[in-house]
Motif scaffolding. Structure first.
Motif, short mmCIF file in Angstrom:
data_model
loop_
_atom_site.label_atom_id
_atom_site.label_comp_id
_atom_site.label_asym_id
_atom_site.label_seq_id
_atom_site.Cartn_x
_atom_site.Cartn_y
_atom_site.Cartn_z
N ILE A 51 0.84 -1.20 0.00
CA ILE A 51 0.00 0.00 0.00
C ILE A 51 0.87 1.24 0.00
O ILE A 51 1.93 1.28 0.64
N ASN A 52 0.42 2.26 -0.73
CA ASN A 52 1.07 3.56 -0.72
C ASN A 52 0.50 4.35 0.45
O ASN A 52 -0.72 4.50 0.57
N TRP A 53 1.38 4.83 1.32
CA TRP A 53 0.93 5.48 2.55
C TRP A 53 0.12 6.74 2.28
O TRP A 53 -0.82 7.05 3.00
N ILE A 54 0.49 7.47 1.23
CA ILE A 54 -0.17 8.76 0.97
C ILE A 54 -1.51 8.59 0.29
O ILE A 54 -2.52 9.10 0.76
N ASN A 55 -1.54 7.89 -0.84
CA ASN A 55 -2.77 7.86 -1.61
C ASN A 55 -3.60 6.60 -1.41
O ASN A 55 -4.68 6.47 -1.97
N GLY A 56 -3.07 5.64 -0.65
CA GLY A 56 -3.83 4.44 -0.35
C GLY A 56 -3.91 3.43 -1.48
O GLY A 56 -4.65 2.45 -1.38
N GLN A 57 -3.20 3.68 -2.56
CA GLN A 57 -3.20 2.71 -3.65
C GLN A 57 -2.69 1.37 -3.15
O GLN A 57 -1.74 1.31 -2.37
N THR A 58 -3.35 0.29 -3.59
CA THR A 58 -2.98 -1.03 -3.08
C THR A 58 -2.65 -2.00 -4.22
O THR A 58 -3.04 -1.80 -5.37
N LEU A 59 -1.95 -3.03 -3.83
CA LEU A 59 -1.62 -4.13 -4.72
C LEU A 59 -1.73 -5.41 -3.90
O LEU A 59 -1.16 -5.49 -2.80
N HIS A 60 -2.48 -6.38 -4.39
CA HIS A 60 -2.64 -7.65 -3.69
C HIS A 60 -2.16 -8.80 -4.55
O HIS A 60 -2.34 -8.80 -5.76
N ALA A 61 -1.57 -9.79 -3.91
CA ALA A 61 -1.11 -10.96 -4.63
C ALA A 61 -2.30 -11.77 -5.15
O ALA A 61 -3.30 -11.93 -4.44
N ASP A 62 -2.17 -12.30 -6.33
CA ASP A 62 -3.24 -13.12 -6.89
C ASP A 62 -3.50 -14.35 -6.03
O ASP A 62 -4.63 -14.85 -5.98
N SER A 63 -2.45 -14.82 -5.36
CA SER A 63 -2.56 -16.07 -4.60
C SER A 63 -3.57 -16.00 -3.46
O SER A 63 -4.08 -17.03 -3.02
N VAL A 64 -3.85 -14.80 -2.97
CA VAL A 64 -4.80 -14.69 -1.86
C VAL A 64 -6.15 -14.15 -2.31
O VAL A 64 -7.06 -14.00 -1.49
N GLY A 65 -6.27 -13.88 -3.60
CA GLY A 65 -7.56 -13.45 -4.15
C GLY A 65 -8.09 -12.24 -3.42
O GLY A 65 -7.36 -11.31 -3.13
N ASP A 66 -9.38 -12.31 -3.10
CA ASP A 66 -9.97 -11.20 -2.36
C ASP A 66 -10.15 -11.56 -0.89
O ASP A 66 -10.91 -10.90 -0.17
N ARG A 67 -9.46 -12.59 -0.41
CA ARG A 67 -9.59 -12.98 0.99
C ARG A 67 -8.83 -12.05 1.92
O ARG A 67 -9.20 -11.87 3.07
N PHE A 68 -7.73 -11.47 1.42
CA PHE A 68 -6.89 -10.61 2.23
C PHE A 68 -6.98 -9.18 1.70
O PHE A 68 -6.95 -8.96 0.49
N THR A 69 -7.03 -8.21 2.62
CA THR A 69 -7.13 -6.81 2.23
C THR A 69 -6.19 -5.97 3.08
O THR A 69 -6.26 -6.02 4.31
#
Length: 124
Positions: A51-69
């Motif tokens: 996550i970018n601290w300033i703008n909150g942009q995120t990137l999640h690994a495909d391996s965890v799908g939408d289970r982790f945020t």
């Protein structure tokens, strides 16, 4: 420099949820991006989210799908990782990390600062 302290791990049943926290301290946190990784016994450390601290942009690994945020609370200087629908294979030590710069990166060697980790154990 940045200091990171994780908390919130524990022993849960499959299907449960946990929220991990990472308290960050140091100067100019806005100059850093933050990530979560995990490492299971006998396995390499695995990228989960960033996550970018300033703008909150995120990137999640495909391996965890939408289970982790991943998220952050700027006012509290705290990073979070919400873990939902936990599985036995999610059992691992979970680490937060920080790197200088605005780009969201997935490789652990690009992160200079690490917490000591918090253990998550999921029973099936």
């Amino acid at each position: 420099q940045v200091q990171l302290v994780e908390s919130g791990g524990g022993s849960v049943q499959a299907g449960d949820s946990l929220r991990l926290s990472c308290a960050a301290s140091g100067r100019t946190l806005s100059s850093y991006t933050f990530g979560w990784f995990r490492q299971a016994p006998g396995k390499e450390r695995e990228f989960l989210a960033a996550i970018n601290w300033i703008n909150g942009q995120t990137l999640h690994a495909d391996s965890v799908g939408d289970r982790f945020t991943i998220s952050r609370d700027v006012a509290k200087n705290t990073l979070y990782l919400q873990l939902n629908s936990l599985k036995a294979e999610d059992t691992a030590a979970y680490y937060c990390a920080a790197r200088a710069g605005a780009r969201l990166r997935v490789f652990q060697n690009e992160y200079a600062y690490w917490g000591l980790g918090t253990q998550v154990t999921v029973s099936s």
